[in-house]
Structures are given as structure tokens and as C-alpha cells.
Design an enzyme around this catalytic site. Sequence first.
Site, short mmCIF file in Angstrom:
data_model
loop_
_atom_site.label_atom_id
_atom_site.label_comp_id
_atom_site.label_asym_id
_atom_site.label_seq_id
_atom_site.Cartn_x
_atom_site.Cartn_y
_atom_site.Cartn_z
N ARG A 100 -29.31 4.20 1.40
CA ARG A 100 -30.69 4.04 0.92
C ARG A 100 -31.60 3.65 2.08
NH1 ARG A 100 -29.16 0.80 -4.50
NH2 ARG A 100 -27.78 -0.17 -2.99
N LYS B 40 -12.61 -0.69 -6.47
CA LYS B 40 -12.62 -1.63 -7.58
C LYS B 40 -13.86 -2.51 -7.47
CE LYS B 40 -10.09 -5.58 -5.79
NZ LYS B 40 -11.16 -6.52 -5.85
N HIS C 291 -6.43 -1.35 -2.42
CA HIS C 291 -5.93 -1.26 -1.04
C HIS C 291 -4.59 -1.96 -0.86
CE1 HIS C 291 -7.78 -5.24 -0.41
NE2 HIS C 291 -7.06 -5.33 0.70
N LYS D 40 -0.88 -0.97 1.45
CA LYS D 40 -0.37 -1.76 2.57
C LYS D 40 1.08 -1.34 2.84
CE LYS D 40 -3.14 -5.94 1.71
NZ LYS D 40 -3.85 -6.34 2.91
N GLU E 15 -5.70 -17.43 -0.09
CA GLU E 15 -6.64 -17.12 1.00
C GLU E 15 -7.27 -18.40 1.49
OE1 GLU E 15 -8.76 -13.11 0.65
OE2 GLU E 15 -8.96 -13.95 -1.33
N ASP F 28 -11.01 -10.44 -9.74
CA ASP F 28 -11.03 -9.92 -8.36
C ASP F 28 -9.62 -9.59 -7.86
OD1 ASP F 28 -12.01 -9.25 -5.84
OD2 ASP F 28 -11.95 -11.32 -5.10
N HIS G 267 -4.84 -6.36 -7.48
CA HIS G 267 -3.75 -6.47 -6.49
C HIS G 267 -2.48 -7.14 -7.05
CE1 HIS G 267 -7.06 -5.28 -4.13
NE2 HIS G 267 -7.49 -6.46 -3.74
N LYS H 99 -9.08 -18.93 -3.50
CA LYS H 99 -9.86 -18.94 -2.25
C LYS H 99 -9.96 -20.38 -1.76
CE LYS H 99 -12.18 -14.66 -2.62
NZ LYS H 99 -11.64 -13.73 -1.64
C1 BG6 Z 1 -10.41 -7.76 -2.05
C2 BG6 Z 1 -11.09 -8.89 -2.77
O1 BG6 Z 1 -10.07 -6.73 -2.95
O2 BG6 Z 1 -9.23 -8.24 -1.42
C3 BG6 Z 1 -11.41 -10.02 -1.82
O3 BG6 Z 1 -12.29 -8.42 -3.38
C4 BG6 Z 1 -10.16 -10.45 -1.07
O4 BG6 Z 1 -11.97 -11.13 -2.51
C5 BG6 Z 1 -9.46 -9.24 -0.45
O5 BG6 Z 1 -10.54 -11.37 -0.05
C6 BG6 Z 1 -8.13 -9.64 0.13
O6 BG6 Z 1 -7.61 -8.54 0.83
P1 BG6 Z 1 -6.59 -8.77 2.02
O7 BG6 Z 1 -6.18 -7.39 2.39
O8 BG6 Z 1 -7.34 -9.49 3.10
O9 BG6 Z 1 -5.50 -9.61 1.48
#
Ligand code: BG6
Length: 450
Positions: free
Chosen positions: A49, A140, A170, A174, A208, A227, A232, A316
Site C-alpha cells: 500500500r 496464520k 512454519h 522446521k 520464549e 497464537d 504450532h 512469552k
Molecule cells: C509465530 C508466533 O507463529 O511463532 C510468534 O506468532 C512466535 O508469537 C513465533 O514468537 C515463534 O516462532 P519461532 O520459530 O521463533 O519459534
Amino acid sequence: MENTARTPTILIIVGITGNLSRRKLLPAIGEMAAAGVLPEQFRIVGVTRQQTVASSALLENVKNAEYLRTRMTLSPMSLTDAAGYARLGAYLRENERELGGAAQRLWYLSVPPKTAWPIIEHLGLSGLAKAPNTKLLLEKPFGVDSESARELVMHVERSFAPEQVYRIDHYLAKETVQNILVFRRDNPLFEHSWNKDAIERVDILASETIGIEGRIAFYEQTGALRDLVQSHLLQLAALTLMTLPEEDQLQRVPHARAALLRTLQVDPDHVHRGQYAGYRDEVGNPASMVETFASVTLFSTDPRWRGVPLTLTTGKALAEKKTEIVITYRRGSAPKTNRLTLRIQPNEGIELCFFAKRPGYDRTIERVPLAFAYADYFGALPDAYEHVFLDALRGDHTLFASSEEVLESWRIVDAVRSAWETRPGGLTLYPQGATPERILEKEASDILGQ
Ligand code: BG6
């Protein structure tokens, strides 16, 4: 599988100036270019945009930036204006003429869900969705609950056929996660004892150290459960517990994951949530009840796993960055137990703890590891987004989430949310840098003190 090298390809990244594109997508393409795995005829069209953005600004930390610079153009446009899509279509055809014929078109929507919705609609209305060899890659979150996920699936399928759609998780891409399947399938020693008779419990942790990193609007609507758990962690659980498809049936993996998810039921007595101290100030909402920590226990109705607790924990601002799957074996009559850890990140590897006699005159038994570290054998691992692109180029759906899986995982998440509503204790406030164990202990003592 499709031959990627020969197919001229145009990658259209919608939202190319965003955080994900700069941090992950463009660097992944730079790496793939360096590895020589991109199609010979390859172009990137960045849709944004923003009217005034230079491609050099997007490629600052990208390996092989020169390769990308010569193949990338930016198309500023409003994402809700039909005329813009007609112009973009003409521009893609012009690119294809230069490439010598119709190209594979990969649409990567790197935008928030609310923005993705009208884009999908316009791709349908403009006919772009139905151009030959067109694929749609979606990030997502796929909805916020079962109902919105179902609506999103229907919305996408009004414009795209299911096989055109690639829903990215993602984690599935991995290396260490892909290896779960290989570890199970190619090591009969473990697969033979991969059941309730040998295994006492399964714990999956994604902890995290980072907070929400400025994603205020996103996180306030999402929280840890939606999230990380919905996507995941449930995917890791499915890969760990699913029934393995036959060797030559790898395309059945998404179906096998969905079948396992369908068997999972929430234990309403083990659904915990917390929020780190300072979160409310950070998001400017003193009443926020959004969880930054979640820990939930599930049970499978699959006879292979009946009675084995599966606990998913994420948070987190915790003490450590660590993602791992821990399989605890039954102890039988022995006081000790063996533990197998699949370490997803960091220090990627696999570790089996067992017991040995400490050399010496006494009979002292000690826990010791039998360990494999990727770094010792394989060097650097490719980033997950490289796999995401490559598999979408090849038309391989194995590492993507099917609509079936997405809907099943929302069923589970909805059940956790309703269990939260009826459970005493609510949200446990925890200091930044806490461990999951500490948070759960604090919750227990807060409940006792009430
Ligand atoms: C994302 C989340 O999908 O994955 C984030 O939205 C998170 O909040 C991240 O920090 C973690 O990914 P990775 O690959 O760093 O473990």
C-alpha cells in the site's frame, strides 16, 4: 511432484514491506537463490500500500541481494480497489511475455487476516485466482475460533480450489519437526514402543524469552492459546502421536495429523493461563485478560494413547527460549524413568536419558544422556521459510495445514477457552523471566489463598 527448475515462476508477495517479509521471506529467497534451487526464470512482484518504498530498503540484510534486486519490482496499490487488481493482472501478463510464456503464480499473503479477506475476494472476482498454475499461500491465524475458521475456509474456497491453497505453519517446515516423522518411521526401536504401554506422558513445550515485541493489536486479539497452541503446538502433538501413513503415502500425512487431532479431548482440570507482569502497561489496556502463558492437558481417545496425558505449554517472557517434545517412559516397578527429548530449537537434537553405574567402589546410579546434536553432523539448518517456498513451488502439501486440521485444532482451542471460563483461579500474573513450573506453582498457591 512438479519440476520446479523448468517452470517460470512469479512470486507475488502482498505486504512486502511488512515485518515477516523483511525478516523471513526475502532472506529465505536470498538463501534459496544462493543454493541454486529457485526456478531459472523467477521474478518477485511486491505488492504494497506504500507509494514510496525502494526495493533496496527491503533487501538490506538479505544474502544475494543483487540477485533479488534484478528480479524484484514493487507494485503500490490499494488492496481493496478492483481496478488495482486488473492493472496487476495486466502487469503479470507483461512479465510472463518477457519470461516467454505463462508462469506459475504464487500469491503469498503476508498480511493480517482482516486484510487478507478482501484480497482473496478480489483475486476471485478479478479472475486472477483461476489463472492456470496459481497457488495461494496463507499465513496464520486462520480465524479466531471454529466458526470464523469455517467461514474463512468457505471464503477461500469460493475463489480457490483446495489444492491451490497452502496454509503455512512454519513449525511444520522446521528441519527438526520434519525429522519427527523420519525418527519414528525409520527407527523401529522407538516406533515399537510408541504407545500407552510404554509411554507414561508426553509434554510439548515452546517457551520464549521475548515478549510481544510491539505486536499489540495482534496479541490483544490472539493470546498464547490462539497464537502458539492452536497452530504450532497442536501440529507438533499430531506429528508425535499420529498413526504413520504407509511409506509411499506421504501425501496422507496432513490427513493422518487431522485424524489424530480429532481424537484429542481437553482435560478441564488442567487448563492454566498466565500473563507476564508489565503486559497491561505495554498494551495500554489495564483490564486486559489476554494470556501470555498457557498450559493445557489433553487426552486422546485413540486406543494406542488412551490414558496418556499430553501437555502443551507455551509462554512469552519466560526464562528460556526452548521448544521441545519430551516423552516420559513408564517406570514399571523401577523407581526411575527414561526420558526421550526431541529438541526442536535451539541446540537442535535428540537426547535419551538413561541410567548408568558411576564407576567406583560404591554402587551409585546416575542419569546420563545419549545425545545427538544436529550441529555435530549436519552444520547449519535451512530456515523453515525456505522449505515453505520450495514445497509450494513443488506442489507438495505435506508441510502445510489442511482445512481439516485447522478446524480440528480450533475445536480443541474453543474447548480450552470454555474450560477457562468455568475454572477458578483465572489468570496468574507472573514475573518476567519465570519458568513454567514456577507459574503453575504460583497459580496453585493463588487458588489456595483465595
Ligand atoms: C509465530 C508466533 O507463529 O511463532 C510468534 O506468532 C512466535 O508469537 C513465533 O514468537 C515463534 O516462532 P519461532 O520459530 O521463533 O519459534
